[in-house]
Design a protein around this motif. Structure first.
Motif, short mmCIF file in Angstrom:
data_model
loop_
_atom_site.label_atom_id
_atom_site.label_comp_id
_atom_site.label_asym_id
_atom_site.label_seq_id
_atom_site.Cartn_x
_atom_site.Cartn_y
_atom_site.Cartn_z
N GLU A 39 0.84 -1.20 0.00
CA GLU A 39 0.00 0.00 0.00
C GLU A 39 0.88 1.26 0.00
N ASP A 40 2.00 1.23 0.73
CA ASP A 40 2.89 2.39 0.80
C ASP A 40 3.47 2.76 -0.56
N VAL A 41 3.78 1.76 -1.38
CA VAL A 41 4.41 2.04 -2.68
C VAL A 41 3.44 1.92 -3.85
N GLY A 42 2.20 1.52 -3.58
CA GLY A 42 1.21 1.42 -4.64
C GLY A 42 1.46 0.30 -5.62
N LEU A 43 2.03 -0.81 -5.15
CA LEU A 43 2.30 -1.97 -5.98
C LEU A 43 1.75 -3.21 -5.31
N SER A 44 1.47 -4.23 -6.09
CA SER A 44 1.01 -5.49 -5.51
C SER A 44 2.21 -6.24 -4.93
N PRO A 45 1.99 -7.12 -3.98
CA PRO A 45 3.10 -7.93 -3.43
C PRO A 45 3.84 -8.69 -4.53
N LYS A 46 3.12 -9.16 -5.53
CA LYS A 46 3.75 -9.88 -6.64
C LYS A 46 4.68 -8.96 -7.44
N GLU A 47 4.23 -7.72 -7.70
CA GLU A 47 5.07 -6.76 -8.40
C GLU A 47 6.32 -6.44 -7.58
N ILE A 48 6.14 -6.28 -6.28
CA ILE A 48 7.28 -5.97 -5.40
C ILE A 48 8.30 -7.10 -5.45
N GLY A 49 7.83 -8.35 -5.36
CA GLY A 49 8.73 -9.49 -5.42
C GLY A 49 9.54 -9.52 -6.70
N ALA A 50 8.88 -9.29 -7.83
CA ALA A 50 9.58 -9.29 -9.12
C ALA A 50 10.60 -8.15 -9.20
N LEU A 51 10.20 -6.98 -8.71
CA LEU A 51 11.11 -5.84 -8.75
C LEU A 51 12.28 -6.00 -7.78
N MET A 52 12.06 -6.66 -6.65
CA MET A 52 13.14 -6.88 -5.68
C MET A 52 14.23 -7.75 -6.28
N VAL A 53 13.85 -8.77 -7.04
CA VAL A 53 14.83 -9.62 -7.70
C VAL A 53 15.65 -8.78 -8.68
N LYS A 54 14.97 -7.94 -9.44
CA LYS A 54 15.64 -7.08 -10.42
C LYS A 54 16.55 -6.08 -9.72
N LEU A 55 16.04 -5.43 -8.66
CA LEU A 55 16.83 -4.44 -7.94
C LEU A 55 18.04 -5.06 -7.24
N SER A 56 17.92 -6.31 -6.81
CA SER A 56 19.06 -6.95 -6.14
C SER A 56 20.24 -7.08 -7.09
N ASP A 57 19.99 -7.12 -8.39
CA ASP A 57 21.05 -7.21 -9.39
C ASP A 57 21.52 -5.85 -9.89
N THR A 58 20.63 -4.84 -9.85
CA THR A 58 20.95 -3.57 -10.51
C THR A 58 21.17 -2.38 -9.58
N ALA A 59 20.67 -2.42 -8.36
CA ALA A 59 20.74 -1.25 -7.47
C ALA A 59 22.07 -1.26 -6.72
N SER A 60 23.03 -0.49 -7.21
CA SER A 60 24.35 -0.46 -6.58
C SER A 60 24.35 0.34 -5.28
N ASP A 61 23.32 1.14 -5.05
CA ASP A 61 23.24 1.95 -3.84
C ASP A 61 22.54 1.23 -2.69
#
Length: 80
Positions: A39-61
């Motif tokens: 609710e805080d980010v306006g995404l579904s839990p499924k979207e968050i899970g998919a994005l977390m996998v992507k961010l774990s590879d790309t977010a250097s910060d």
């Protein structure tokens, strides 16, 4: 059709989640399940899970780690 300045609604889902995580991790590492921040980010839990996998590879910060799985994945996030 007229051009307008980008609004927060046009910010990409990935950027919105990264910004939220960076803000939350400023006070130290955080642990969360997607269903509790959806609710805080306006995404579904499924979207968050998919994005977390992507961010774990790309977010250097950010340090992103899949921490545990009990009824849903728990993620650990800290500033890099």
């Amino acid at each position: 059709m007229s051009a307008t300045a980008p609004s927060p609604q046009t910010e990409s889902k990935e950027d919105r989640l990264r910004s939220y995580l960076r803000t939350q991790a400023e006070n130290g590492e955080m642990y969360f399940k997607g269903k509790f921040i959806s609710e805080d980010v306006g995404l579904s839990p499924k979207e968050i899970g998919a994005l977390m996998v992507k961010l774990s590879d790309t977010a250097s910060d950010l340090e992103i780690e899949k921490w545990s799985y009990t009824s849903a994945t728990t993620w650990r996030v800290a500033l890099a």
